[in-house]
Design an enzyme around this catalytic site. Sequence first.
Site, short mmCIF file in Angstrom:
data_model
loop_
_atom_site.label_atom_id
_atom_site.label_comp_id
_atom_site.label_asym_id
_atom_site.label_seq_id
_atom_site.Cartn_x
_atom_site.Cartn_y
_atom_site.Cartn_z
N SER A 74 0.83 -1.20 0.00
CA SER A 74 0.00 0.00 0.00
C SER A 74 0.87 1.26 0.00
CB SER A 74 -0.92 0.02 1.21
OG SER A 74 -1.74 -1.14 1.22
N1 SAH Z 1 -1.41 -4.06 3.46
C1 SAH Z 1 -0.72 -4.75 2.41
C2 SAH Z 1 -1.53 -4.58 1.15
C3 SAH Z 1 -1.41 -5.70 0.24
S1 SAH Z 1 -2.50 -5.60 -1.16
C4 SAH Z 1 0.68 -4.17 2.24
O1 SAH Z 1 0.90 -3.04 2.62
O2 SAH Z 1 1.54 -4.85 1.69
C5 SAH Z 1 -3.93 -6.45 -0.55
C6 SAH Z 1 -3.72 -7.82 -0.02
O3 SAH Z 1 -5.01 -8.36 0.27
C7 SAH Z 1 -3.06 -8.80 -0.99
O4 SAH Z 1 -1.97 -9.40 -0.37
C8 SAH Z 1 -4.16 -9.80 -1.29
O5 SAH Z 1 -3.69 -11.10 -1.53
C9 SAH Z 1 -4.98 -9.73 -0.03
N2 SAH Z 1 -6.35 -10.22 -0.18
C10 SAH Z 1 -7.20 -10.05 -1.22
N3 SAH Z 1 -8.37 -10.67 -0.99
C11 SAH Z 1 -8.27 -11.25 0.25
C12 SAH Z 1 -9.13 -12.05 1.05
N4 SAH Z 1 -10.35 -12.40 0.65
N5 SAH Z 1 -8.67 -12.47 2.24
C13 SAH Z 1 -7.45 -12.14 2.68
N6 SAH Z 1 -6.58 -11.40 1.98
C14 SAH Z 1 -6.97 -10.97 0.76
#
Ligand code: SAH
Length: 226
Positions: A74
């Site tokens: 993010s």
């Molecule tokens: N906060 C993280 C953002 C990652 S992007 C960072 O700063 O790195 C969003 C994340 O949500 C991804 O890793 C994706 O795999 C996860 N995601 C998407 N759908 C999801 C679900 N249903 N349950 C859990 N994680 C999920």
Amino acid sequence: MSSRQNDLQRRGIGMTSQRTRERLIQRLYDEGLRNSQVLDVICSTPRHLFVDEALAHRAYEDTALPIGNNQTISQPYMVGRMTELLLADGPLDKVLEIGTGSGYQTAVLAQLVERVFSVERIQALQERAKELLAELSLRNVVYRWGDGWDGWNALAPYNGIIVTAGATEVPQALLDQLAVGGRLVIPVGESDDQQQLMLIVREEGGFVYKTLEGVRFVPLLSGTLA
Ligand code: SAH
């Protein structure tokens, strides 16, 4: 010191330059972030360790960056903004995070709340995040590989819930698992380019919904992936 720790230190050289980080913090302040605790934690968290080495030189830009598996770390502004919203009513002891990803938002939260419960659907990403947070001595986090649409019922209720992927609607399980007085911060939208950040507060009498600014997150998908 293990060779892995050595490696982490080496990767820090140049990237950890106080000036580079302070420039990012100034920018977040200029964009409206005001919680000094949150800004301090973002300043001291080594974001360059959460991205691929080839992208480390861009880690203190205020931008999302790829982390593999079609996912992104993010944007620092968004991490700060969502964390501020979560903490706006005072300190939190139990926070559920949906979307561990690189673990960056997890690491920021872990330094500001008592305990973080982090759910991720892609096992490989979560394993990497877990290792890195352990190396950074952030031990107040527990992880679950699972589908965030279901939340994490066994350990509910939570005083704070943060979702770092865009949902087509607010998952019912997350509403159910929010404590009375608790706060849920989540991007919601029917399509990727129509997401709005929402703050939902659970009061004695029911849920109070507030729609905030437009945002852009990768989608909250269903099911799990090894
Ligand atoms: N906060 C993280 C953002 C990652 S992007 C960072 O700063 O790195 C969003 C994340 O949500 C991804 O890793 C994706 O795999 C996860 N995601 C998407 N759908 C999801 C679900 N249903 N349950 C859990 N994680 C999920």
